[in-house]
Enzyme design. Structure first.
Site, PDB file in Angstrom:
ATOM      1  N   ALA A   1       0.880  -1.155   0.168  1.00  0.00           N
ATOM      2  CA  ALA A   1       0.108   0.044  -0.112  1.00  0.00           C
ATOM      3  C   ALA A   1       0.903   1.009  -0.016  1.00  0.00           C
ATOM      4  O   ALA A   1       2.012   1.594   0.714  1.00  0.00           O
ATOM      5  CB  ALA A   1      -0.987   0.630   1.397  1.00  0.00           C
ATOM      6  N   PRO A   2       0.719   2.495  -0.722  1.00  0.00           N
ATOM      7  CA  PRO A   2      -1.146   3.027  -1.606  1.00  0.00           C
ATOM      8  C   PRO A   2      -1.367   2.222  -2.890  1.00  0.00           C
ATOM      9  O   PRO A   2      -1.756   2.466  -3.095  1.00  0.00           O
ATOM     10  CB  PRO A   2      -1.388   4.077  -1.323  1.00  0.00           C
ATOM     11  N   GLY A   3       0.418   1.148  -3.317  1.00  0.00           N
ATOM     12  CA  GLY A   3      -0.096   0.730  -4.499  1.00  0.00           C
ATOM     13  C   GLY A   3       0.872   1.479  -5.670  1.00  0.00           C
ATOM     14  O   GLY A   3      -0.040   1.186  -6.906  1.00  0.00           O
ATOM     15  N   SER A   4       1.565   2.767  -5.775  1.00  0.00           N
ATOM     16  CA  SER A   4       1.901   3.409  -6.650  1.00  0.00           C
ATOM     17  C   SER A   4       3.253   2.311  -7.022  1.00  0.00           C
ATOM     18  O   SER A   4       3.037   2.127  -8.717  1.00  0.00           O
ATOM     19  CB  SER A   4       3.089   4.306  -5.574  1.00  0.00           C
ATOM     20  N   LYS A   5       4.369   1.322  -6.124  1.00  0.00           N
ATOM     21  CA  LYS A   5       4.960   0.288  -7.504  1.00  0.00           C
ATOM     22  C   LYS A   5       4.021  -0.653  -7.728  1.00  0.00           C
ATOM     23  O   LYS A   5       4.509  -1.233  -8.748  1.00  0.00           O
ATOM     24  CB  LYS A   5       5.915   0.603  -5.870  1.00  0.00           C
TER      25      LYS A   5
ATOM     26  N   ASP B   1       9.658  -2.682  -0.102  1.00  0.00           N
ATOM     27  CA  ASP B   1       9.382  -1.724   0.296  1.00  0.00           C
ATOM     28  C   ASP B   1       9.127  -1.792   1.677  1.00  0.00           C
ATOM     29  O   ASP B   1       8.180  -1.030   1.471  1.00  0.00           O
ATOM     30  CB  ASP B   1       8.917  -0.843  -0.716  1.00  0.00           C
TER      31      ASP B   1
ATOM     32  N   CYS C   1      12.408   4.933   2.436  1.00  0.00           N
ATOM     33  CA  CYS C   1      11.891   6.076   2.131  1.00  0.00           C
ATOM     34  C   CYS C   1      13.670   6.578   3.061  1.00  0.00           C
ATOM     35  O   CYS C   1      12.859   7.530   3.129  1.00  0.00           O
ATOM     36  CB  CYS C   1      10.863   6.907   1.720  1.00  0.00           C
TER      37      CYS C   1
END
Lengths: 322, 155
Positions: free
Chosen positions: A126-130, A196, A249
């Site tokens: 989540a949130p699903g960008s990758k 991630d 990050c």
């Protein structure tokens, strides 16, 4: 030391960043860029529209579009000023033609290089960008397993996958380490895995000023244990010859190089890989405070905000030896 | 995932048969799953039914498979925005072409006061954009754009 949001940078954080950025000008450049909002970057959802057609549409709306990286035309920057929220309200966004994503956050998938028909696990998705970026690279073929522990965040993940038209994904809600154990028990293996990992978010200070308030050294140490276990569990279900990305990050070496170092020590059948990225990166550290790490870790990439006008990131890529 | 049932070949064929009658659609690759009696999901990944069931039975917290595709409503099928996009090359009938002004109305969630002489679901489109389904009745087309996908028009 205050930021544009008027949040006080904690003294210990400043000291640690000074140790990472020993050059005075470099450190000052870092502090300066924290006061500037990140660029408005988007990623064309190639499952629905081509970069060429999207660019044409957005330009006809009066937007000035730049494609910063020649080999990645789907990655775009909106250069003109927009009204607050305009990027999210546009018809093209509502139809899932583009995904709003920070430039540095696109780098782990550029490093992973997903291919059609692969089986990929996105362990903390989540949130699903990758996840949506992986699906686009796979052209909706193969299978993605997208895992997330929080129910609230799963709803956001599902909504983003839907909007982007991602049809090749299963969503699971499980604590990551437990999921990997269960998958291993049932004989599931993956061609590629993205870890991630949840992190202290030091790299997101420009867009998420709340991180200033939440930052503390205890969190870093607690997260470090979780990150190591997540990575080790995921590695167990990687196919021989398969590749895994570990990314965060954050700049904290305890959450980055220390994790990579302990994995390199624990597993003999792993090899750290060089990563070619379209931006300036700095090598992973081989020493932090009293700790010495494997010299192989200089193949990992540190992304600092002042180098490319992005957020901060850490990315390391590994191969499981057959 | 107890609430999602994988549809068998015959059940899938029955859905395609209905979609052919409604929109001219003849072929859809992938697996259909049904939630309750109304909601239909589409999974086009490569995992087999057996693998999916294995994951489900192993308590891995399977929450969703594929995307929301359509809803059964009064013996008809209402396609989602994504379904109309995925199937855009196959949709041959019951299409309503919106003009630029109507797109704004439609995407902001408003019904359209238009007489179509039809009483069925229509695929709403504007040029290359496929915008889900609307239900045509005597004097209007009802809107089903979910709130999260609506345009916010300034007053």
């Amino acid at each position: 030391m205050k930021t544009k949001h008027n949040y006080e940078l904690k003294q210990l954080f400043v000291e640690r960043m000074q140790k990472l950025l020993t050059d005075k000008k470099d450190f000052q450049d870092y502090l300066n860029i924290l006061k500037v909002l990140p660029v408005k970057s988007i990623r064309c959802n190639t499952l629905k529209i081509s970069p060429k057609d999207l660019k044409k549409r957005l330009e006809s709306n009066g937007w000035k579009i730049k494609q910063p990286w020649k080999n990645y035309p789907e990655i775009m920057i909106v250069e003109n000023s927009l009204e607050p929220g305009e990027l999210g309200r546009a018809l093209e966004h509502l139809l899932g033609y583009y995904y709003i994503q920070e430039l540095a956050s696109m780098l782990p998938i550029i490093s992973l290089k997903p291919k059609p028909n692969e089986t990929i696990l996105d362990l903390c998705s989540a949130p699903g960008s990758k996840t949506t970026q992986i699906a686009a690279e796979m052209k909706n073929t193969g299978t993605i397993m997208a895992n997330e522990i929080s129910l609230g965040r799963i709803k956001i993940l599902a909504s983003n996958l839907e909007k982007c038209g991602v049809t090749n994904t299963l969503i699971t809600r499980k604590e990551g380490i437990t999921l990997c154990k269960k998958l291993k028990g049932k004989g599931f293996e993956f061609d590629k895995i993205l870890v991630d990992a949840p992190c202290s978010g030091e790299g997101t200070l420009r867009s998420s000023p709340k991180t200033y308030l939440m930052w503390n050294i205890k969190t870093i140490k607690n997260l470090s244990r979780l990150q190591k276990n997540l990575f080790a569990s995921a590695f167990e279900i990687l196919k021989p010859g398969g590749e895994i990305i570990y990314s965060t990050c954050t700049h904290a070496p305890e959450e980055n190089e220390a994790i990579v170092n302990s994995i390199l020590k624990e597993f003999k059948n792993i090899k750290i890989q060089e990563i070619g990225l379209p931006i300036k990166t700095r090598p992973g550290l081989t020493k932090w405070q009293e700790q010495e790490y494997s010299t192989q870790i200089n193949k990992a990439c540190r992304v600092y905000p002042q180098d490319n006008n992005t957020e901060g990131f850490f990315i390391a890529k590994f191969k499981k030896i057959k | 995932m107890n609430y999602l049932k994988i549809l068998n070949k015959n059940e899938k064929q029955e859905i395609i048969r209905k979609l052919k009658l409604q929109f001219g659609i003849t072929d859809i690759s992938g697996t259909f799953l049904k939630s309750g009696t109304e909601r239909l999901f589409l999974f086009q990944g490569e995992y087999s039914h057996k693998k999916i069931k294995n994951i489900d039975n192993s308590r891995m917290g399977l929450e969703r498979i594929g995307i929301y595709f359509a809803k059964f409503q009064n013996n008809e099928i209402r396609l989602s925005i994504e379904a109309t996009h995925i199937l855009k090359d196959q949709i041959k009938k019951n299409i309503f072409e919106l003009n630029k002004e109507q797109v704004q109305q439609w995407m902001s969630g408003q019904e359209l006061n238009i007489q179509t002489n039809k009483k069925t679901f229509l695929v709403m489109k504007h040029k290359e954009d496929f915008l889900g389904c609307g239900k045509a009745s005597e004097h209007k087309i009802s809107n089903f754009i979910p709130k999260s996908r609506r345009l916010k028009i300034k007053p």
